[in-house]
Design an enzyme around this catalytic site. Structure first.
Site, PDB file in Angstrom:
ATOM      1  N   LYS A   1      -5.178   2.840 -35.827  1.00  0.00           N
ATOM      2  CA  LYS A   1      -5.771   2.865 -34.480  1.00  0.00           C
ATOM      3  C   LYS A   1      -6.174   4.263 -34.058  1.00  0.00           C
ATOM      4  CE  LYS A   1      -3.902  -1.269 -34.413  1.00  0.00           C
ATOM      5  NZ  LYS A   1      -3.016  -1.841 -35.424  1.00  0.00           N
TER       6      LYS A   1
ATOM      7  N   ASP B   1       8.859   1.870 -34.561  1.00  0.00           N
ATOM      8  CA  ASP B   1       7.516   1.515 -35.034  1.00  0.00           C
ATOM      9  C   ASP B   1       6.527   2.233 -34.107  1.00  0.00           C
ATOM     10  OD1 ASP B   1       5.620  -1.623 -35.375  1.00  0.00           O
ATOM     11  OD2 ASP B   1       5.207   0.452 -35.961  1.00  0.00           O
TER      12      ASP B   1
ATOM     13  N   TRP C   1       5.364  -7.717 -31.934  1.00  0.00           N
ATOM     14  CA  TRP C   1       4.206  -7.963 -32.810  1.00  0.00           C
ATOM     15  C   TRP C   1       4.589  -9.074 -33.783  1.00  0.00           C
ATOM     16  CZ3 TRP C   1       2.829  -5.288 -37.907  1.00  0.00           C
ATOM     17  CH2 TRP C   1       1.552  -5.704 -38.325  1.00  0.00           C
TER      18      TRP C   1
END
Ligand code: IK2
Length: 401
Positions: free
Chosen positions: A250, A214, A133
């Protein structure tokens, strides 16, 4: 001269900049496949029904707006930890999990990297997958860590370069910090298998590396919160003292509410107390204390068995819609006899698909078809639906011919 005469114009964010271009495009057929935010079957942002129920409960409760403690809403962090680790995981049962609420996943990453820069006993270097990311890099650098890479993506197979990944992790100096995407790797959508996670756990243990997880997509990747937490729970069972970043952006659609957490597996309750104290010292001058509403929404849902049950169905529904879009896109590309191999569109998991489209093909899709995606060829599958998936497939087919 003006005070700010020497401030240079910086480049737009590679991901968020795509949405700016999309917004400026006037074509009725335009499609935004850039930003990683879920969209429903009509291309609209989706507020989960359980979140709406929680909003109603909270508005009826008319709670005050007092500051939260520095480490946030205790009920929120308790429930977030139980979701990730499991109620009966040893660090939780033995009260040796240091945890604080964070400004969503990004804030968790920032606190984690800053804490490591301040307190990690080994080299202040973090190893990130290639690619990762985009924000992982500036977050780590701004926290004062040196950034290094480990192999992750094999562009020939459009799959995981597991041998390369292991080789780089093995080659890293003993006691290195290794960032791992727990599930739904961004941007590739490629995750290690459970067997591969077990090998990685052994290797990380053998090298005394520090596992920095993560987990921004628990439940959103496979639709199953336990499956998506496999790597995290396995590493903890194997005795790794992991650091874990969580986000509810999300899986609960709480993007703008900024609800997240960061936790540290400690050796004892006494060590947890010391780590907690240093987390407060780090956070206080950063933003003092976190936003209350998102944490209350999450707590309202996760503290209610029935709302949790409904939420699990909703998060699976989001994951399933994305999986259905993967299948439809793959079938259409094959039906159109699109040159190249497209199986990875189906085998990848989570919000994104790493299509393998080249930067110039991405530019052509924007210019000729008003279809917007990041130049690394990543598409947010959530931007596709029954009304635009065929148009996208036809446009890709033209772009690669
Ligand atoms: C791997 C990863 N970690 C952490 C985060 C942090 O998300 P947040 O701070 O919103 O919780 C994200 C969010 N990504 O944003 C969508 C995109 O890439 O277009 C993420 O993908």
């Amino acid at each position: 001269a003006s005070t700010w005469a020497n401030v240079p114009a910086g480049p737009p964010d590679p991901i968020l900049g795509v949405t700016e271009k999309f917004k400026a495009d006037k074509s009725p057929k335009k499609i935004n496949l850039g930003v990683g935010a879920y969209r429903d079957g009509q291309g609209k942002p989706y507020v989960l029904p359980t979140v709406k129920k929680a909003e109603k409960i909270l508005s009826d409760a008319m709670q005050d707006k007092e500051y939260l403690p520095i480490t946030g809403l205790a009920e929120f962090t308790k429930l977030a930890a139980e979701l990730a680790y499991g109620k009966d995981s040893k660090p939780i049962v033995e009260k040796r999990l240091a945890i604080t609420q964070s400004i969503s996943g990004t804030g968790a990453l920032r606190i984690g990297t800053a804490f490591l820069a301040r307190h990690y006993p080994g080299a202040k270097t973090i190893y990130l997958p290639t690619p990762t990311w985009g924000n992982h890099i500036p977050i780590s650098k701004d926290s004062g860590l040196e950034v290094k890479q480990y192999k992750y993506f094999n562009k020939d197979t459009v799959g995981l370069d597991f041998e390369g990944m292991k080789a780089d992790i093995k080659a890293a100096p003993e006691g290195s910090i290794i960032l791992l995407h727990a599930c739904a790797h961004n941007p590739t959508g490629i995750d290690p298998t459970e067997a591969q996670w077990k090998e990685l756990s052994d290797l990380v243990k053998e090298k005394k590396h520090f596992a920095f997880f993560d987990m921004a997509y628990q439940g959103f990747a496979s639709g199953d919160i336990l499956k998506d937490a496999f790597a995290v729970r396995y590493f903890v069972e194997q005795g790794h003292q992991i650091l874990l970043c969580q986000s509810f952006a999300k899986n609960m659609g709480l993007y703008g509410e900024r609800a997240g957490a960061i936790s540290f597996v400690c050796e004892s309750a006494e060590e947890k107390a010391r780590v907690d104290s240093q987390l407060k010292i780090l956070i206080r001058p950063l933003y003092s204390n976190p936003p209350v509403h998102g944490a209350r929404l999450v707590s309202t849902i996760l503290s209610s068995p029935e709302l949790t049950e409904e939420w699990l169905i909703e998060v699976k529904g989001m994951a399933d819609r994305i999986i259905e879009m993967r299948e439809r896109l793959y079938n259409k590309l094959v039906e159109l006899k699109t040159p190249g191999e497209w199986g990875h569109i189906k085998s990848q998991i989570g919000m994104f698909s790493f299509t393998g489209l080249k930067a110039e093909q991405v530019d052509a899709l924007a210019e000729k078809a008003s279809i917007y995606l990041t130049r690394d060829g990543r598409i947010s599958m959530a931007g596709l639906n029954a009304n635009n998936v065929d148009y996208f497939a036809e446009s890709v087919s033209k772009a690669v011919k």
